[in-house]
Design a protein around this motif. Sequence first.
Motif, PDB file in Angstrom:
ATOM      1  N   ASP A 179       0.831  -1.208   0.000  1.00 29.99           N
ATOM      2  CA  ASP A 179       0.000   0.000   0.000  1.00 29.99           C
ATOM      3  C   ASP A 179       0.863   1.254   0.000  1.00 29.99           C
ATOM      4  O   ASP A 179       0.568   2.224  -0.715  1.00 29.99           O
ATOM      5  CB  ASP A 179      -0.922  -0.016   1.226  1.00 29.99           C
ATOM      6  CG  ASP A 179      -1.923   1.126   1.200  1.00 29.99           C
ATOM      7  OD1 ASP A 179      -2.666   1.229   0.212  1.00 29.99           O
ATOM      8  OD2 ASP A 179      -1.944   1.924   2.149  1.00 29.99           O
ATOM      9  N   GLU A 180       1.943   1.224   0.785  1.00 34.41           N
ATOM     10  CA  GLU A 180       2.863   2.373   0.815  1.00 34.41           C
ATOM     11  C   GLU A 180       3.494   2.605  -0.557  1.00 34.41           C
ATOM     12  O   GLU A 180       3.625   3.746  -1.011  1.00 34.41           O
ATOM     13  CB  GLU A 180       3.954   2.130   1.856  1.00 34.41           C
ATOM     14  CG  GLU A 180       3.490   2.240   3.298  1.00 34.41           C
ATOM     15  CD  GLU A 180       4.616   1.952   4.277  1.00 34.41           C
ATOM     16  OE1 GLU A 180       5.795   2.001   3.862  1.00 34.41           O
ATOM     17  OE2 GLU A 180       4.326   1.672   5.451  1.00 34.41           O
ATOM     18  N   GLU A 181       3.898   1.509  -1.198  1.00 33.25           N
ATOM     19  CA  GLU A 181       4.531   1.640  -2.512  1.00 33.25           C
ATOM     20  C   GLU A 181       3.553   2.162  -3.558  1.00 33.25           C
ATOM     21  O   GLU A 181       3.919   2.927  -4.447  1.00 33.25           O
ATOM     22  CB  GLU A 181       5.096   0.290  -2.962  1.00 33.25           C
ATOM     23  CG  GLU A 181       6.275  -0.218  -2.136  1.00 33.25           C
ATOM     24  CD  GLU A 181       7.552   0.586  -2.373  1.00 33.25           C
ATOM     25  OE1 GLU A 181       7.522   1.566  -3.145  1.00 33.25           O
ATOM     26  OE2 GLU A 181       8.585   0.232  -1.771  1.00 33.25           O
ATOM     27  N   GLU A 212       6.313   8.197 -12.154  1.00 29.63           N
ATOM     28  CA  GLU A 212       4.934   8.530 -12.538  1.00 29.63           C
ATOM     29  C   GLU A 212       4.289   7.371 -13.292  1.00 29.63           C
ATOM     30  O   GLU A 212       3.121   7.028 -13.061  1.00 29.63           O
ATOM     31  CB  GLU A 212       4.929   9.783 -13.409  1.00 29.63           C
ATOM     32  CG  GLU A 212       3.531  10.229 -13.810  1.00 29.63           C
ATOM     33  CD  GLU A 212       3.556  11.501 -14.645  1.00 29.63           C
ATOM     34  OE1 GLU A 212       2.494  11.840 -15.218  1.00 29.63           O
ATOM     35  OE2 GLU A 212       4.622  12.132 -14.735  1.00 29.63           O
ATOM     36  N   ILE A 213       5.062   6.735 -14.187  1.00 28.18           N
ATOM     37  CA  ILE A 213       4.536   5.625 -14.995  1.00 28.18           C
ATOM     38  C   ILE A 213       4.135   4.447 -14.118  1.00 28.18           C
ATOM     39  O   ILE A 213       3.059   3.859 -14.289  1.00 28.18           O
ATOM     40  CB  ILE A 213       5.585   5.177 -16.043  1.00 28.18           C
ATOM     41  CG1 ILE A 213       5.741   6.257 -17.115  1.00 28.18           C
ATOM     42  CG2 ILE A 213       5.187   3.846 -16.669  1.00 28.18           C
ATOM     43  CD1 ILE A 213       6.915   6.041 -18.043  1.00 28.18           C
ATOM     44  N   VAL A 214       5.009   4.086 -13.166  1.00 27.12           N
ATOM     45  CA  VAL A 214       4.740   2.941 -12.294  1.00 27.12           C
ATOM     46  C   VAL A 214       3.487   3.188 -11.451  1.00 27.12           C
ATOM     47  O   VAL A 214       2.616   2.318 -11.322  1.00 27.12           O
ATOM     48  CB  VAL A 214       5.951   2.639 -11.382  1.00 27.12           C
ATOM     49  CG1 VAL A 214       5.568   1.640 -10.274  1.00 27.12           C
ATOM     50  CG2 VAL A 214       7.101   2.077 -12.210  1.00 27.12           C
ATOM     51  N   SER A 219      -2.278   1.864 -10.651  1.00 27.21           N
ATOM     52  CA  SER A 219      -3.643   2.373 -10.471  1.00 27.21           C
ATOM     53  C   SER A 219      -4.571   1.811 -11.538  1.00 27.21           C
ATOM     54  O   SER A 219      -5.716   1.420 -11.256  1.00 27.21           O
ATOM     55  CB  SER A 219      -3.652   3.903 -10.539  1.00 27.21           C
ATOM     56  OG  SER A 219      -2.954   4.459  -9.460  1.00 27.21           O
ATOM     57  N   GLN A 220      -4.070   1.750 -12.784  1.00 26.34           N
ATOM     58  CA  GLN A 220      -4.887   1.227 -13.879  1.00 26.34           C
ATOM     59  C   GLN A 220      -5.162  -0.267 -13.706  1.00 26.34           C
ATOM     60  O   GLN A 220      -6.274  -0.734 -13.963  1.00 26.34           O
ATOM     61  CB  GLN A 220      -4.196   1.493 -15.218  1.00 26.34           C
ATOM     62  CG  GLN A 220      -4.193   2.962 -15.622  1.00 26.34           C
ATOM     63  CD  GLN A 220      -3.417   3.214 -16.902  1.00 26.34           C
ATOM     64  OE1 GLN A 220      -2.821   2.294 -17.479  1.00 26.34           O
ATOM     65  NE2 GLN A 220      -3.395   4.460 -17.347  1.00 26.34           N
ATOM     66  N   GLU A 224      -8.808  -1.865 -13.398  1.00 27.42           N
ATOM     67  CA  GLU A 224      -9.250  -2.865 -14.372  1.00 27.42           C
ATOM     68  C   GLU A 224      -9.716  -4.140 -13.689  1.00 27.42           C
ATOM     69  O   GLU A 224     -10.717  -4.752 -14.087  1.00 27.42           O
ATOM     70  CB  GLU A 224      -8.119  -3.169 -15.358  1.00 27.42           C
ATOM     71  CG  GLU A 224      -7.858  -2.029 -16.341  1.00 27.42           C
ATOM     72  CD  GLU A 224      -6.542  -2.192 -17.096  1.00 27.42           C
ATOM     73  OE1 GLU A 224      -5.883  -3.233 -16.883  1.00 27.42           O
ATOM     74  OE2 GLU A 224      -6.184  -1.285 -17.878  1.00 27.42           O
ATOM     75  N   LYS A 225      -8.978  -4.567 -12.659  1.00 27.31           N
ATOM     76  CA  LYS A 225      -9.348  -5.791 -11.951  1.00 27.31           C
ATOM     77  C   LYS A 225     -10.676  -5.615 -11.208  1.00 27.31           C
ATOM     78  O   LYS A 225     -11.500  -6.527 -11.159  1.00 27.31           O
ATOM     79  CB  LYS A 225      -8.231  -6.210 -10.983  1.00 27.31           C
ATOM     80  CG  LYS A 225      -7.019  -6.797 -11.690  1.00 27.31           C
ATOM     81  CD  LYS A 225      -6.065  -7.461 -10.737  1.00 27.31           C
ATOM     82  CE  LYS A 225      -4.933  -8.142 -11.481  1.00 27.31           C
ATOM     83  NZ  LYS A 225      -5.399  -9.256 -12.335  1.00 27.31           N
ATOM     84  N   VAL A 226     -10.869  -4.444 -10.624  1.00 27.93           N
ATOM     85  CA  VAL A 226     -12.144  -4.164  -9.953  1.00 27.93           C
ATOM     86  C   VAL A 226     -13.280  -4.208 -10.959  1.00 27.93           C
ATOM     87  O   VAL A 226     -14.332  -4.815 -10.709  1.00 27.93           O
ATOM     88  CB  VAL A 226     -12.098  -2.794  -9.239  1.00 27.93           C
ATOM     89  CG1 VAL A 226     -13.494  -2.387  -8.780  1.00 27.93           C
ATOM     90  CG2 VAL A 226     -11.149  -2.843  -8.047  1.00 27.93           C
TER      91      VAL A 226
END
Length: 351
Positions: A179-181, A212-214, A219-220, A224-226
Amino acid sequence: MELYNQLKGLADKIELLKDKIDTEESTKHAFTLPFINILGYDTFNPTEVVPEFTADLGLKKGEKVDYAIFQNGVPILIIECKHWKQDLNVHNSQLFRYFHVTKTRFSLLTNGIIYRFYTDLEETNKMDEKPFLEFDITKIKEITVKEIEKFHKSKFDVSTIVDNASNLKYTREVKSLIDEELQNPSHDFVKLFANRAYSGRLTSKVMDEFTEIVGKAFSQIISEKVNDRLNSALNKEQEKQQEEDHVEEIPKNQIETTEEELEGYQIVLAILRRKLDKTRVVHRDTQSYFGILLDDNNRKPICRLHLNGGVKYIGLFDKDKNEIKEKIESVDDIYNFESQLLKTVGFYDGE
């Protein structure tokens, strides 16, 4: 399910009363003792639940922990309670000292809302600095209830809990790190992916871009999984509805409603009338079962009567609309399921 409902009931009580609880002692009586009772221990039995349990520390005599739960004359859990507004982070050192001088393998630090269970995974007879199980009772989840259940009087087993504690503790730690990462990717975390995705030299500018990319990529993925899970659940619900609609398309003249089915409907209606207007309880007969619905809505099944086979059943529904079949000898046995039927209509009416 019963334990979950009991804990949820206590959580509702806490939300209602907490602003009127002004002292640590009232927190114990209003919140902590009911929790101990829910675990199956008799708070009025001094051989089972000992208040102000003495835990002498070397030359320092008369030190007391708020409660100790005993089993077969041996303390199995010591409990230190604080006022519900107290931050527990500043109090675990006190419990740490008590743990060292008792024979228990488990301790609990709580303010009646937050519960932290500890053991001695890292060094024998020395309480770990971090809990292996922590939860907020006002935000209780069913997966957590399964762990709490292990402390119930009827299921308590030291070996089972200790064996599982390590997995719980480190899973919790890893989840926290992940979560921190995700919130703020570290240099090493970003570098791990940048090294695999980028063939050039990892300059400061490149690392800034990949940070920024990571963050965006994770997040994406989560989003998507949700969405996939939601779409999957929606598709299953649609398939289920189509199956039910198909059943209803069977010509009425091919379905025979028996006197026994109608008698069962009348019993269900009698049970529910204390809570509902009778016009809301409707029956629909099919070739497979005799269905009883709320508001004549296929999405609100109250129960199903399976009476035409060799063995009779009543199909009850949980909050996720899963059917649970219970064997009955006659329609009179439907009265035995009064609480389940009332609970089911409560799900649909938002209770």
